[in-house]
Design an enzyme around this catalytic site. Structure first.
Site, short mmCIF file in Angstrom:
data_model
loop_
_atom_site.label_atom_id
_atom_site.label_comp_id
_atom_site.label_asym_id
_atom_site.label_seq_id
_atom_site.Cartn_x
_atom_site.Cartn_y
_atom_site.Cartn_z
N ARG A 155 0.89 -1.28 -0.02
CA ARG A 155 -0.09 0.06 -0.16
C ARG A 155 0.89 1.18 0.05
O ARG A 155 2.19 1.19 0.35
CB ARG A 155 -0.97 -0.04 1.31
CG ARG A 155 -1.84 -1.01 1.45
CD ARG A 155 -2.82 -0.88 2.50
NE ARG A 155 -3.62 -2.19 2.77
CZ ARG A 155 -3.70 -3.23 3.40
NH1 ARG A 155 -2.24 -3.35 4.06
NH2 ARG A 155 -4.44 -4.20 3.58
N LYS A 179 -2.43 -2.07 7.90
CA LYS A 179 -3.69 -1.52 8.73
C LYS A 179 -3.81 -2.31 9.93
O LYS A 179 -3.72 -3.50 10.14
CB LYS A 179 -5.14 -1.99 7.89
CG LYS A 179 -5.05 -1.21 6.56
CD LYS A 179 -6.17 -1.17 5.87
CE LYS A 179 -6.50 -0.42 4.71
NZ LYS A 179 -7.71 -0.61 3.82
N HIS A 250 -1.95 2.24 -5.78
CA HIS A 250 -2.80 1.44 -5.63
C HIS A 250 -3.05 0.28 -6.75
O HIS A 250 -3.34 -0.80 -6.87
CB HIS A 250 -4.03 1.74 -5.00
CG HIS A 250 -4.75 0.99 -3.98
ND1 HIS A 250 -4.09 0.60 -2.65
CD2 HIS A 250 -5.93 0.10 -4.03
CE1 HIS A 250 -4.96 -0.24 -2.29
NE2 HIS A 250 -6.14 -0.56 -3.02
N HIS A 276 -4.50 -9.06 3.67
CA HIS A 276 -5.89 -8.87 3.84
C HIS A 276 -6.51 -9.99 4.73
O HIS A 276 -6.09 -11.26 4.98
CB HIS A 276 -6.74 -9.57 2.35
CG HIS A 276 -6.61 -8.61 1.23
ND1 HIS A 276 -7.02 -8.82 0.15
CD2 HIS A 276 -6.35 -7.10 1.45
CE1 HIS A 276 -6.71 -7.84 -0.75
NE2 HIS A 276 -6.42 -6.61 -0.10
N TYR A 285 -9.67 -10.32 -7.08
CA TYR A 285 -8.45 -10.14 -8.19
C TYR A 285 -8.76 -11.69 -9.22
O TYR A 285 -7.78 -11.75 -9.82
CB TYR A 285 -7.14 -10.17 -7.49
CG TYR A 285 -7.29 -8.68 -6.63
CD1 TYR A 285 -6.78 -7.54 -7.56
CD2 TYR A 285 -7.16 -8.63 -5.37
CE1 TYR A 285 -6.59 -6.54 -6.78
CE2 TYR A 285 -6.88 -7.49 -4.63
CZ TYR A 285 -6.61 -6.29 -5.38
OH TYR A 285 -6.56 -5.28 -4.79
#
Length: 307
Positions: A155, A179, A250, A276, A285
């Protein structure tokens, strides 16, 4: 204690627990905004938290749509915040049951991320160096950024936050803090390694303090490179390569995920590398390759071809 004050106290307690669990500042702000807005709605109706029913939640969301024309994704985020708050309130025995638990909104299909084919990515990464020395140095830094974005699916914030100590050149691994302050280990390829090592030879010339805690990517004055600066340099290098693509960090992450899945089919591995928490996020994806689909069909179906 009044409903409004009581609910505000509960919200503050819940947010404090979330903060202890290393939720990001932005996530906490979104939680507070979504839940407090709903609590104000309940207060206006003189509705205690323990008396909230599914119909009240439905009325609130309908009100938000009618008044503010919110998108489906915004409603989903609101509902998720309220649901998690009520789940905590139920587990903490401030509520008898969670009325948001079984409440569902119809999800809109998620659009597939935009993609750039492998040849175009190579055209950007393998473009010739600029002619002047100053621009060559700038290119070596930008190339290292581009290579890592595509090599490891990072990211923008993860590239910006990368420190010298996070790069293991011997094993070609990156230690990434993503994150929710979750840490993951991500591999990077030989070309990315070469690009970063070439850039680090320029690093001292830009007044970079080569210590473990220092940022990998800096400005010519030695300051950490900002997110907007990284975005602008990525876009600029795509334009310099003569590629008619609105390239951004991104998008390179999307390309990494799609190209890896297309060549490996290993959804779990790609999920781990992207960071994720939910496999369904990675599944966007899994683009359908119709040529490959036809090939598999011809090979597998007993009546696909004539004997």
């Amino acid at each position: 204690m009044s409903f409004e004050n009581d609910a505000t106290v509960l919200l503050a307690m819940w947010l404090k627990e979330r903060e202890i669990q290393n939720q990001s500042k932005h996530t906490l702000q979104a939680y507070e905004r979504d839940v407090s807005d709903f609590l104000v709605f309940c207060s206006t109706k003189k509705l205690a938290l323990s008396d909230v029913e599914t119909s009240d939640l439905r009325e609130y969301l309908a009100f938000k749509v009618e008044r503010f024309h919110l998108s489906s994704s915004s409603l989903q985020r609101m509902l998720s915040s309220i649901r998690q708050f009520m789940k905590w309130a139920e587990q903490s025995q401030f509520m008898q049951f969670n009325p948001a638990n079984d409440f569902q909104l119809k999800r809109q299909s998620r659009p597939l991320p935009g993609l750039v084919d492998i040849e175009t990515v190579n055209q950007i990464l393998d473009q010739p160096e600029p002619e002047t020395e100053a621009q060559q140095q700038m290119w070596l830094r930008d190339k290292a950024i581009l290579e890592l974005l595509y090599a490891s699916g990072l990211r923008l914030a993860e590239v910006q936050a990368l420190r010298i100590k996070d790069v293991d050149f011997n094993r070609q691994l990156l230690r990434i803090t993503g994150k929710g302050n979750k840490t993951r280990i991500v591999p990077f390829g030989r070309k990315a390694k070469d690009a970063v090592m070439q850039w680090l030879q320029i690093y001292p010339l830009w007044h970079g303090d080569f210590v473990p805690e220092a940022s990998v990517f800096i400005t010519q004055k030695g300051n950490p490179l900002g997110a907007r600066q990284i975005e602008n340099r990525v876009k600029f290098q795509a334009q310099r390569a003569g590629v008619n693509v609105d390239l951004h960090p991104h998008l390179l992450r999307h390309c990494f995920a799609s190209h890896m899945l297309s060549n490996s089919g290993d959804l779990r591995a790609v999920q781990e590398m992207l960071g994720h928490s939910n496999l369904t996020t990675t599944q966007i994806y899994t683009h359908v390759d119709f040529d490959q689909l036809a090939k598999v069909y011809d090979q597998a179906h007993p009546r696909a071809t004539k004997k």
